[in-house]
Design a protein around this motif. Structure first.
Motif, PDB file in Angstrom:
ATOM      1  N   MET A  21       8.374  -1.171 -10.946  1.00 22.11           N
ATOM      2  CA  MET A  21       9.189  -0.582  -9.877  1.00 22.11           C
ATOM      3  C   MET A  21       8.573  -0.790  -8.419  1.00 22.11           C
ATOM      4  O   MET A  21       9.314  -0.714  -7.762  1.00 22.11           O
ATOM      5  CB  MET A  21       9.166   1.009 -10.392  1.00 22.11           C
ATOM      6  CG  MET A  21      10.029   1.296 -11.466  1.00 22.11           C
ATOM      7  SD  MET A  21      10.210   2.893 -11.835  1.00 22.11           S
ATOM      8  CE  MET A  21       8.694   3.469 -12.259  1.00 22.11           C
ATOM      9  N   GLY A  22       7.149  -0.758  -8.338  1.00 21.30           N
ATOM     10  CA  GLY A  22       6.652  -1.108  -7.094  1.00 21.30           C
ATOM     11  C   GLY A  22       7.100  -2.528  -6.439  1.00 21.30           C
ATOM     12  O   GLY A  22       7.201  -2.555  -5.185  1.00 21.30           O
ATOM     13  N   ARG A  23       7.097  -3.281  -7.290  1.00 22.12           N
ATOM     14  CA  ARG A  23       7.699  -4.810  -6.937  1.00 22.12           C
ATOM     15  C   ARG A  23       8.984  -4.768  -6.251  1.00 22.12           C
ATOM     16  O   ARG A  23       9.382  -5.391  -5.511  1.00 22.12           O
ATOM     17  CB  ARG A  23       7.630  -5.821  -8.222  1.00 22.12           C
ATOM     18  CG  ARG A  23       7.866  -7.067  -7.633  1.00 22.12           C
ATOM     19  CD  ARG A  23       7.555  -8.080  -8.950  1.00 22.12           C
ATOM     20  NE  ARG A  23       8.096  -7.659 -10.067  1.00 22.12           N
ATOM     21  CZ  ARG A  23       8.133  -8.029 -11.286  1.00 22.12           C
ATOM     22  NH1 ARG A  23       7.052  -8.910 -11.596  1.00 22.12           N
ATOM     23  NH2 ARG A  23       8.749  -7.378 -12.365  1.00 22.12           N
ATOM     24  N   ALA A  24       9.867  -3.740  -6.837  1.00 26.22           N
ATOM     25  CA  ALA A  24      11.153  -3.556  -6.253  1.00 26.22           C
ATOM     26  C   ALA A  24      11.104  -2.823  -5.140  1.00 26.22           C
ATOM     27  O   ALA A  24      12.007  -3.228  -4.041  1.00 26.22           O
ATOM     28  CB  ALA A  24      11.843  -2.944  -7.364  1.00 26.22           C
TER      29      ALA A  24
ATOM     30  N   GLU B 196       0.763  -1.197  -0.019  1.00 22.46           N
ATOM     31  CA  GLU B 196       0.070  -0.111   0.193  1.00 22.46           C
ATOM     32  C   GLU B 196       0.788   1.303  -0.144  1.00 22.46           C
ATOM     33  O   GLU B 196       0.448   2.200  -0.773  1.00 22.46           O
ATOM     34  CB  GLU B 196      -0.761   0.084   1.024  1.00 22.46           C
ATOM     35  CG  GLU B 196      -1.978  -1.171   1.130  1.00 22.46           C
ATOM     36  CD  GLU B 196      -2.950  -1.122   2.389  1.00 22.46           C
ATOM     37  OE1 GLU B 196      -2.644  -0.369   3.313  1.00 22.46           O
ATOM     38  OE2 GLU B 196      -4.122  -1.807   2.380  1.00 22.46           O
ATOM     39  N   GLU B 197       2.015   1.318   0.850  1.00 20.68           N
ATOM     40  CA  GLU B 197       2.864   2.542   0.848  1.00 20.68           C
ATOM     41  C   GLU B 197       3.477   2.480  -0.557  1.00 20.68           C
ATOM     42  O   GLU B 197       3.712   3.611  -1.203  1.00 20.68           O
ATOM     43  CB  GLU B 197       3.949   2.236   1.652  1.00 20.68           C
ATOM     44  CG  GLU B 197       3.400   2.236   3.104  1.00 20.68           C
ATOM     45  CD  GLU B 197       4.588   2.134   4.178  1.00 20.68           C
ATOM     46  OE1 GLU B 197       5.627   1.569   3.675  1.00 20.68           O
ATOM     47  OE2 GLU B 197       4.386   2.319   5.377  1.00 20.68           O
ATOM     48  N   ALA B 198       3.933   1.669  -1.416  1.00 19.42           N
ATOM     49  CA  ALA B 198       4.664   1.476  -2.517  1.00 19.42           C
ATOM     50  C   ALA B 198       3.485   2.165  -3.575  1.00 19.42           C
ATOM     51  O   ALA B 198       3.793   3.021  -4.592  1.00 19.42           O
ATOM     52  CB  ALA B 198       5.215   0.426  -2.927  1.00 19.42           C
ATOM     53  N   ALA B 199       2.218   1.430  -3.519  1.00 23.48           N
ATOM     54  CA  ALA B 199       1.104   2.053  -4.536  1.00 23.48           C
ATOM     55  C   ALA B 199       1.112   3.512  -4.190  1.00 23.48           C
ATOM     56  O   ALA B 199       0.612   4.021  -5.345  1.00 23.48           O
ATOM     57  CB  ALA B 199      -0.097   1.282  -4.038  1.00 23.48           C
ATOM     58  N   GLN B 200       1.015   3.851  -3.132  1.00 23.24           N
ATOM     59  CA  GLN B 200       0.814   5.449  -2.768  1.00 23.24           C
ATOM     60  C   GLN B 200       1.717   6.195  -3.396  1.00 23.24           C
ATOM     61  O   GLN B 200       1.552   7.088  -4.227  1.00 23.24           O
ATOM     62  CB  GLN B 200       0.655   5.745  -1.425  1.00 23.24           C
ATOM     63  CG  GLN B 200       0.188   7.157  -1.181  1.00 23.24           C
ATOM     64  CD  GLN B 200      -0.070   7.387   0.527  1.00 23.24           C
ATOM     65  OE1 GLN B 200       0.318   6.541   1.381  1.00 23.24           O
ATOM     66  NE2 GLN B 200      -0.576   8.554   0.715  1.00 23.24           N
ATOM     67  N   ILE B 201       3.015   6.022  -3.417  1.00 20.59           N
ATOM     68  CA  ILE B 201       4.173   6.357  -4.075  1.00 20.59           C
ATOM     69  C   ILE B 201       3.927   6.494  -5.587  1.00 20.59           C
ATOM     70  O   ILE B 201       4.358   7.700  -5.889  1.00 20.59           O
ATOM     71  CB  ILE B 201       5.373   5.842  -3.605  1.00 20.59           C
ATOM     72  CG1 ILE B 201       5.829   6.080  -2.170  1.00 20.59           C
ATOM     73  CG2 ILE B 201       6.717   6.367  -4.442  1.00 20.59           C
ATOM     74  CD1 ILE B 201       6.807   5.252  -1.542  1.00 20.59           C
ATOM     75  N   LEU B 202       3.530   5.399  -6.018  1.00 22.83           N
ATOM     76  CA  LEU B 202       3.474   5.425  -7.639  1.00 22.83           C
ATOM     77  C   LEU B 202       2.296   5.762  -8.083  1.00 22.83           C
ATOM     78  O   LEU B 202       1.864   5.238  -9.306  1.00 22.83           O
ATOM     79  CB  LEU B 202       4.110   4.073  -7.837  1.00 22.83           C
ATOM     80  CG  LEU B 202       5.295   3.468  -7.689  1.00 22.83           C
ATOM     81  CD1 LEU B 202       5.706   2.265  -7.672  1.00 22.83           C
ATOM     82  CD2 LEU B 202       6.490   4.309  -8.551  1.00 22.83           C
ATOM     83  N   ASP B 203       1.466   6.244  -7.241  1.00 26.49           N
ATOM     84  CA  ASP B 203       0.028   6.397  -7.895  1.00 26.49           C
ATOM     85  C   ASP B 203      -0.919   5.098  -8.500  1.00 26.49           C
ATOM     86  O   ASP B 203      -1.475   5.286  -9.528  1.00 26.49           O
ATOM     87  CB  ASP B 203      -0.139   7.594  -8.889  1.00 26.49           C
ATOM     88  CG  ASP B 203       0.387   9.086  -8.132  1.00 26.49           C
ATOM     89  OD1 ASP B 203      -0.086   9.112  -6.950  1.00 26.49           O
ATOM     90  OD2 ASP B 203       1.046   9.657  -8.939  1.00 26.49           O
ATOM     91  N   LEU B 204      -0.494   4.080  -7.791  1.00 24.54           N
ATOM     92  CA  LEU B 204      -1.217   2.795  -8.137  1.00 24.54           C
ATOM     93  C   LEU B 204      -2.527   2.256  -7.482  1.00 24.54           C
ATOM     94  O   LEU B 204      -2.953   1.284  -7.608  1.00 24.54           O
ATOM     95  CB  LEU B 204      -0.080   1.733  -8.281  1.00 24.54           C
ATOM     96  CG  LEU B 204       1.009   1.892  -9.250  1.00 24.54           C
ATOM     97  CD1 LEU B 204       2.130   0.834  -9.159  1.00 24.54           C
ATOM     98  CD2 LEU B 204       0.363   1.647 -10.750  1.00 24.54           C
ATOM     99  N   THR B 205      -2.554   2.981  -6.220  1.00 25.78           N
ATOM    100  CA  THR B 205      -3.717   2.643  -5.295  1.00 25.78           C
ATOM    101  C   THR B 205      -5.015   2.520  -6.124  1.00 25.78           C
ATOM    102  O   THR B 205      -5.759   1.339  -5.694  1.00 25.78           O
ATOM    103  CB  THR B 205      -3.835   3.954  -4.347  1.00 25.78           C
ATOM    104  OG1 THR B 205      -2.655   4.003  -3.715  1.00 25.78           O
ATOM    105  CG2 THR B 205      -5.055   3.348  -3.374  1.00 25.78           C
ATOM    106  N   PRO B 206      -5.396   3.048  -7.062  1.00 26.45           N
ATOM    107  CA  PRO B 206      -6.929   2.850  -7.583  1.00 26.45           C
ATOM    108  C   PRO B 206      -6.707   1.605  -8.708  1.00 26.45           C
ATOM    109  O   PRO B 206      -7.628   0.736  -9.093  1.00 26.45           O
ATOM    110  CB  PRO B 206      -7.044   3.980  -8.450  1.00 26.45           C
ATOM    111  CG  PRO B 206      -6.251   5.224  -7.990  1.00 26.45           C
ATOM    112  CD  PRO B 206      -4.972   4.267  -7.613  1.00 26.45           C
ATOM    113  N   TYR B 207      -5.672   1.157  -8.844  1.00 25.15           N
ATOM    114  CA  TYR B 207      -5.226  -0.181  -9.758  1.00 25.15           C
ATOM    115  C   TYR B 207      -4.884  -1.334  -9.075  1.00 25.15           C
ATOM    116  O   TYR B 207      -4.630  -2.453  -9.824  1.00 25.15           O
ATOM    117  CB  TYR B 207      -4.258   0.131 -10.837  1.00 25.15           C
ATOM    118  CG  TYR B 207      -4.629   1.474 -11.519  1.00 25.15           C
ATOM    119  CD1 TYR B 207      -5.512   1.818 -12.555  1.00 25.15           C
ATOM    120  CD2 TYR B 207      -3.747   2.625 -11.105  1.00 25.15           C
ATOM    121  CE1 TYR B 207      -5.924   3.134 -12.997  1.00 25.15           C
ATOM    122  CE2 TYR B 207      -3.916   3.787 -11.580  1.00 25.15           C
ATOM    123  CZ  TYR B 207      -4.950   4.097 -12.638  1.00 25.15           C
ATOM    124  OH  TYR B 207      -5.353   5.304 -13.174  1.00 25.15           O
TER     125      TYR B 207
END
Length: 366
Positions: free
Chosen positions: A144-147, A115-126
């Motif tokens: 990149m989020g996986r890394a 969730e933290e990585a998704a927020q950094i990368l604007d991926l939360t809605p996806y």
């Protein structure tokens, strides 16, 4: 401290040496870019850091610890590849969480990191979408989020933007730069695109034929290339090159070209005091050539304009010269220039570069 040290790193495939004695120290939190043409050894060097290629000679240290014999999973690194390498049957969340689950990490910590990585990368809605429902840029952000969720000491990027279109590449460059500033981790980035290198790097390593040509900041490489290869590889459009000879005229040293004779500036005169003539190559970047009137002092006169490229913020003018082309860059959209019209040109004396024709080494550069 995630300092990465490469000491005499060499890679051989049989009798063929593809990387020769690379000596580099990447500082903690530094963003270092390896750049060069295809086949220069940059990706092989990165893969040796990652543990995906065996090191033939030399020593690799991360955080002061020898890494040569360690498996990739034990090196505290995370790698983003050119291909997104996402699992098509898994959601974005599961793709990002997969490596953490393999490490038997508690579910609560997995949830938090993703969730933290998704927020950094604007991926939360996806997070619940499958990769097939994402754009190319979104898929690369998932990679990149996986890394990021692994929270490694060192990030490795192997041409991560090559599969994106031009607009997305610009957008993702900005996101990678912002991500690096936010995470503050040591990053090693491989690309063949010198624009990516110039815009992202704290320092650039230019490679050719498995050897390091020059290491320095983007502006250091741009303004003080140590050889002809670096001079022409860094900068777009490439530096203009003109072949000629050195000639002495009294106390002055001149660059003698077929079409003109040019007195060299004081710094180059000083660097040439012990040199007796010889063939050299003069280099000058397109923005350092000026169009002047007939009554003004000009270095080149009556060259016909062959091609005019008005791009809005700048205009590129192309003039035929011997067997090559001289490129001039002007600010703004200059639509008044007519193809076939002749112009006088003047070189900025403090922007001249000189290279030995035989060794291709720069003359007078530090």
């Amino acid at each position: 401290m995630a300092v990465v040290q490469l000491e005499g790193i060499t890679k051989r495939f049989g009798e063929v040496t593809v990387v020769r004695r690379v000596d580099l120290t990447i500082a903690d939190r530094e963003f270092l870019v390896l750049v060069g043409p295809s086949g220069c050894g940059k990706s092989t060097t990165l893969r040796m850091v990652a543990g995906l290629e065996e090191i033939s000679d030399g020593e690799l240290r991360i955080g002061g610890r020898r890494m040569n014999e360690l498996a990739p999973k034990d090196r505290d690194i995370a790698m983003v590849f050119q291909s997104y390498a996402l699992y098509p049957h898994m959601s974005v969340f599961e793709n990002m969480a997969f490596g953490l689950r393999l490490r038997k990490m508690p579910q609560q910590e997995v949830q938090k990191r993703v969730e933290e990585a998704a927020q950094i990368l604007d991926l939360t809605p996806y997070l619940q979408r499958k990769p097939s429902a994402l754009s190319g840029g979104q898929r690369q952000r998932v990679a990149m989020g996986r890394a990021i969720v692994r929270q490694p000491s060192v990030f490795l990027f192997d041409e991560p933007l090559s599969n994106l279109d031009a607009k997305l590449r610009v957008q993702m460059r900005t996101e990678i730069a912002r991500l690096h500033r936010r995470l503050g981790s040591t990053s090693i980035y491989v690309t063949h695109d010198q624009v990516e290198a110039m815009t992202l790097a704290d320092r650039i390593v230019v490679m050719k034929d498995g050897e390091v040509q020059q290491v320095g900041s983007p502006m250091e490489l741009y303004h003080h290339p140590v050889n002809l290869f670096v001079a022409t590889f860094i900068g777009s459009p490439a530096m203009n090159l003109l072949e000629g000879q050195l000639q002495r005229k009294g106390d002055q040293i001149l660059f003698q070209h077929k079409a003109f004779s040019l007195p060299l500036p004081a710094p180059l005169q000083k660097a040439l005091t012990t040199r007796e003539g010889g063939e050299v190559i003069l280099g000058i970047r397109p923005q350092h050539i000026e169009l002047v009137g007939k009554k003004e002092a000009a270095d080149l006169a009556s060259l016909p304009l062959e091609v005019c490229e008005p791009l809005g913020s700048e205009t590129f003018l192309y003039f035929p010269l011997d067997q090559g082309t001289l490129v001039v860059r002007q600010e703004g959209a200059d639509e008044a220039r007519k193809v076939g019209e002749s112009f006088h040109l003047r070189f900025a004396p403090d922007a001249l570069h000189l290279f030995d024709k035989q060794s291709t080494r720069a003359i007078g550069e530090r």
